[in-house]
Design an enzyme around this catalytic site. Structure first.
Site, PDB file in Angstrom:
ATOM      1  N   ASN A   1       0.813  -1.001   0.114  1.00 48.51           N
ATOM      2  CA  ASN A   1       0.032   0.051  -0.012  1.00 48.51           C
ATOM      3  C   ASN A   1       0.847   1.007   0.073  1.00 48.51           C
ATOM      4  OD1 ASN A   1      -2.940  -0.756   0.575  1.00 48.51           O
ATOM      5  ND2 ASN A   1      -1.522  -2.134   1.728  1.00 48.51           N
ATOM      6  N   GLU A   2       1.308   1.717  -1.020  1.00 51.94           N
ATOM      7  CA  GLU A   2       2.154   2.796  -1.213  1.00 51.94           C
ATOM      8  C   GLU A   2       1.179   4.208  -0.929  1.00 51.94           C
ATOM      9  OE1 GLU A   2       5.039   2.122  -1.645  1.00 51.94           O
ATOM     10  OE2 GLU A   2       5.587   0.761  -3.369  1.00 51.94           O
ATOM     11  N   PRO A   3       2.336   5.307  -0.990  1.00 54.03           N
ATOM     12  CA  PRO A   3       1.516   6.741  -0.723  1.00 54.03           C
ATOM     13  C   PRO A   3       0.294   6.877  -1.356  1.00 54.03           C
ATOM     14  CG  PRO A   3       3.885   6.739  -0.490  1.00 54.03           C
ATOM     15  CD  PRO A   3       3.510   5.254  -0.991  1.00 54.03           C
TER      16      PRO A   3
ATOM     17  N   SER B   1      -2.651   5.503  -0.732  1.00 53.25           N
ATOM     18  CA  SER B   1      -3.451   4.387  -0.425  1.00 53.25           C
ATOM     19  C   SER B   1      -4.615   4.900   0.688  1.00 53.25           C
ATOM     20  CB  SER B   1      -2.899   3.179   0.077  1.00 53.25           C
ATOM     21  OG  SER B   1      -2.018   2.759  -1.055  1.00 53.25           O
TER      22      SER B   1
ATOM     23  N   THR C   1      10.441   1.745  -4.130  1.00 47.15           N
ATOM     24  CA  THR C   1      10.223   0.304  -3.524  1.00 47.15           C
ATOM     25  C   THR C   1      10.699  -0.362  -4.614  1.00 47.15           C
ATOM     26  OG1 THR C   1       8.221   1.120  -2.770  1.00 47.15           O
ATOM     27  CG2 THR C   1       8.395  -1.117  -3.372  1.00 47.15           C
TER      28      THR C   1
END
Ligand code: GLP
Length: 244
Positions: A145-147, A149, A164
């Site tokens: 869950n990247e920025p 999300s 990532t």
């Protein structure tokens, strides 16, 4: 909770997991574990394998749900999270293969949406996770869950952050080989767990741990959403905690 090193911290996590497994098994129930990949939980799995071999800890009543998998990804590929989990845990304990759930990186694009709903349903049908283990990425991601999300997000296909992909480049022999996408449990899915442990070691993680713990909750650092829950523990070594 801050431990002198990752080994003592990992023992604490493994023993908590073993307690849950044994408690559930004494009641004739399944223990449902939410599992993470990456370097961080490796010693936790090593301790669980040791407890299986030396202390008879059984995984017969254990159901597992992994957080994520790269997309596309073949399960037989060395970089797959399926290979990782087999190597570090599943090949060495008595878990039933049908109780292992890892997002499927081989689906066609048009199958993913339904698959993700089914993954959510399987978690709910199993009774939700008794415990969810998390690592943290340097972007502040939990699972993938990247920025950006949302706190109520479910299992879905996501695009990986550039940082990532850089951090994963060593395993893939170059950033250009790192998939650009992944299937991940959502932040809302993670919150279905009754207990959450986020693990972090080394100086490299200190800046993001500071942000996750001390910054105001926002999608800029998805791990800040963990501040919402009472049932979250950050398990850190002294280096990861050094900027708090
Ligand atoms: C990957 C995983 C995450 C993990 C993160 C940190 O991105 N999808 O679940 O927390 O890596 O990895 P490491 O533990 O190797 O630092």
């Amino acid at each position: 909770k801050v431990f002198p090193d990752k080994f003592s911290a990992s023992k604490r996590v493994a023993h908590r997991i073993a307690d849950i497994i044994n408690f559930k098994s004494s009641k004739g129930e399944n223990a449902v574990l939410g599992l993470a990949t990456g370097q961080t939980p490796v010693e936790v799995y090593a301790e669980l394998v040791r407890m299986h071999r030396e202390e008879g800890l059984s995984f017969k009543n254990v159901i597992t749900f992994n957080l994520d998998e790269y997309y596309p990804m073949n399960p037989t590929s060395a970089q797959s999270y399926v290979a990782f989990m087999k190597h570090h845990l599943f090949d060495h304990v008595d878990i039933r293969p049908e109780n292992i759930n890892i997002p499927d990186g081989t689906l066609n694009k048009d199958e993913i949406h339904d698959y993700c709903l089914k993954y959510e349903n399987r978690i709910t049908e199993a009774g939700g996770m008794d415990i969810q283990i998390l690592g943290i990425g340097r972007t502040g991601h939990i699972g993938f869950n990247e920025p950006g999300s949302a706190p109520n997000s479910g299992t879905r296909l996501v695009t990986l952050d550039d940082l990532t992909r850089s951090d994963a480049s060593r395993e893939f022999g170059g950033k250009e080989n790192v998939p650009t996408k992944a299937i991940t449990m959502g932040i809302g899915t993670i919150f279905k767990a009754r207990e959450i442990m986020l693990l972090a070691w080394n100086k490299k993680k200190a800046p993001i741990i500071k942000r996750a713990v001390e910054e105001k909750m926002s999608g800029d650092v998805p791990a800040t959403y963990l501040q919402m829950s009472e049932n979250v523990e950050f398990i850190l070594d002294e280096d990861a905690a050094s900027e708090l």
